[in-house]
Design an enzyme around this catalytic site. Sequence first.
Site, PDB file in Angstrom:
ATOM      1  N   GLU A   1       0.818  -1.223   0.000  1.00 55.22           N
ATOM      2  CA  GLU A   1       0.000   0.000   0.000  1.00 55.22           C
ATOM      3  C   GLU A   1       0.847   1.267   0.000  1.00 55.22           C
ATOM      4  OE1 GLU A   1      -3.359   2.178   2.813  1.00 55.22           O
ATOM      5  OE2 GLU A   1      -2.599   0.194   3.323  1.00 55.22           O
ATOM      6  N   ASP A   2       1.937   1.270   0.768  1.00 61.44           N
ATOM      7  CA  ASP A   2       2.668   2.514   1.021  1.00 61.44           C
ATOM      8  C   ASP A   2       4.026   2.610   0.333  1.00 61.44           C
ATOM      9  OD1 ASP A   2       0.602   3.390   2.628  1.00 61.44           O
ATOM     10  OD2 ASP A   2       1.446   2.508   4.444  1.00 61.44           O
TER      11      ASP A   2
END
Length: 716
Positions: A70-71
């Site tokens: 996600e990051d």
Amino acid sequence: MIERVHAYDPTADEALLNRAYVFAMRMHGSQTRASGDPYYAHPIEVAGILTEYRLDTATIVTALLHDVIEDTPVTKEEIGKLFGEEIAELVEGVTKLSKLELQAEHTRQAENLRKFILAISKDVRVLLVKLADRLHNMRTLHFIKNQAKRERIARETRDIYAPLARNIGCHRICTELEELSFQHTNPVARDAIVRRLEKLREEQGGAVQLVSQEILARLESANLPARVFGREKAPYSIWRKLQRKSIGFSQMSDIYAFRVIVDSEEDCYRALGVVHRAWSSVPDRFKDFISTPKRNNYRSLHTTVVGPRGMRIEMQIRTESMDRVNEEGVAAHFRYKDASYGLDLEGMEAAGGRDPLANLRQLVQVLEHGGDSEELVEHAKLEMFLDQVFVFTPKGKLVSLPRGAMPLDFAYAVHTSVGDTCIGVKINGELKPLRTILTNGDVVEVIRGSKPVVPPDWRSLTVTGRARSAIRRHIRQTEKEEFLRLGRVSVEQTFERAGKNLKDVSLRPILERFALESEEALFDAVGRGRVTPSQVLETAFPGMVDADREAATARRKIEGGKGARLYVRGGGLTPGVSLHFAHCCSPVPGDRIVGILREDGEGLDVHTIDCPKLAEYEDREDLWRDLNWTPEAERDTVSLARLHATIGNAPGVLGQVCTIIGEAGGNIVNLRMHHRQSDFFDTDIDVEVRDAKHLTNISAALRTCPSVETVDRTRG
């Protein structure tokens, strides 16, 4: 962290854990959290939480890597190459959907929930990592400066993640998530309850210790070795009870409960006999969750007795293993089997437990019925929050349903086609109305028709998410005209109130604004509640809604007559029929409602389902109509409700009451005091509320005030 893993799994792959740790640190790099800490500290803390529950190596590695997709630029394929396909699947299951800025917040929440449910229905470890992730985020939520964001995250935690934890039996995680959410969603109420608990602790702390010793002495005299200790009810649990029941804080009998831990299942029943012989049991307060466990595998004996010194006390009797499963849920079943460490499903089922994923798979069936994001979240909450009741098919098959379930819930639990073709029901061999509440031990036989017929008002005859989602699917297929009509009328009335004619307005900019293809799609969206009439007006005439906000608010009050069709639907209502909101029960949106046809043909009276006056029509089935509120009523209206409160007679107490109501979002329109005495006085308070839940929240908030003895909703 590695030492903690090796403490319960000496065969854990230390090299794999080290590689995951270094990879997470390197990928998150210089990223920081709202607290200012390096971001990689978060996955390490999440992994640490999971070591407390003795989870397997793959789950710990997943916790370390759960945010890298996600990051950071890392992909699922890269994780698969470095750490194996199993871990890649787990990490991908935990990862939220990527950025959805253009969607409303409830839509984003629903899409995340949709993905989580599909992932955890295959592997419960996905949910365990997600719960640990959310738990650490909630522990550090106070570092986020934006109050609205904190409240949003806390509500999502309370409504989605805490119930999911409860579903798989992780009581300890569920309780902490609820308490942390409560701190941010309603700090005033929580502080009030905490102060009352502190005072109660000072008054009764010694008594709790003495009662524990007395219970232990009774058990030892019967040669039953045991551990006995008192536990205090959590503030959020107290708040929920104040919401559910019309009682004050001082009337709660289970703020302190006593847990009795014995060696075996047989000893549980022996201990129960000792307790009941020593003290009088309270009728209807005994529950055997050992022979019939809850859906989340919770097992224990519950009883309430009038115990030592005349105290009414609640007792929970269980073994050490039951206590661990009740606190840790599915996580308690990670152990060695065949020289490998992991979830032992067979061992769990052999011990009398159920598949922890069975409850979650019911949510997958809700997904299969489609529907919009709001429906998904609503039905998921229904499936997760409700307790259970056990009923039987005519052939003796046991069916578990939520408490409060009705025959249609049973029919849809058997099979969707059985629910779709249901036209009646026999309960214990007798024909009964479809609104009958099922009780433990009922034998239910569904009477089926030749083809599916699903009236819209059936939604008020169900409580399970599965049944409601199936009914709504039919409504979407068969009632599009009703939504179109409702949407068109809503928009036309909104434009008329603003002095505009819809026919003179070009709808093209409006369709572009909401990404809709046609005029029909616009009215359908308004009818279903996805777009509000005021949003349509604001798009056509920017600034008009804000300029006329006070007048619009005044016009949102729900009133009877022909216009009430905007607020109530169902029951096969004929066009133009007048609806009258009965003064005997004063229904507000959120109440379960029914209609009674007036015998003079002058319309329909709308009553709440618990209105005493309905008893007069028990033998007149031909007059009954099942009704429900429209999205318009539940979204943009104000209704008048009356609360009756008994308040301590002291300076400033009335100001406290008014302040509490105002802080809870209520608007007092009338207040009348009567029966004033030296110590107490009664007050009737007329309050404008959004819906029944809003009224319940106001009542619960008032019950946390030490000066308020009782609060009840007044009918009529």
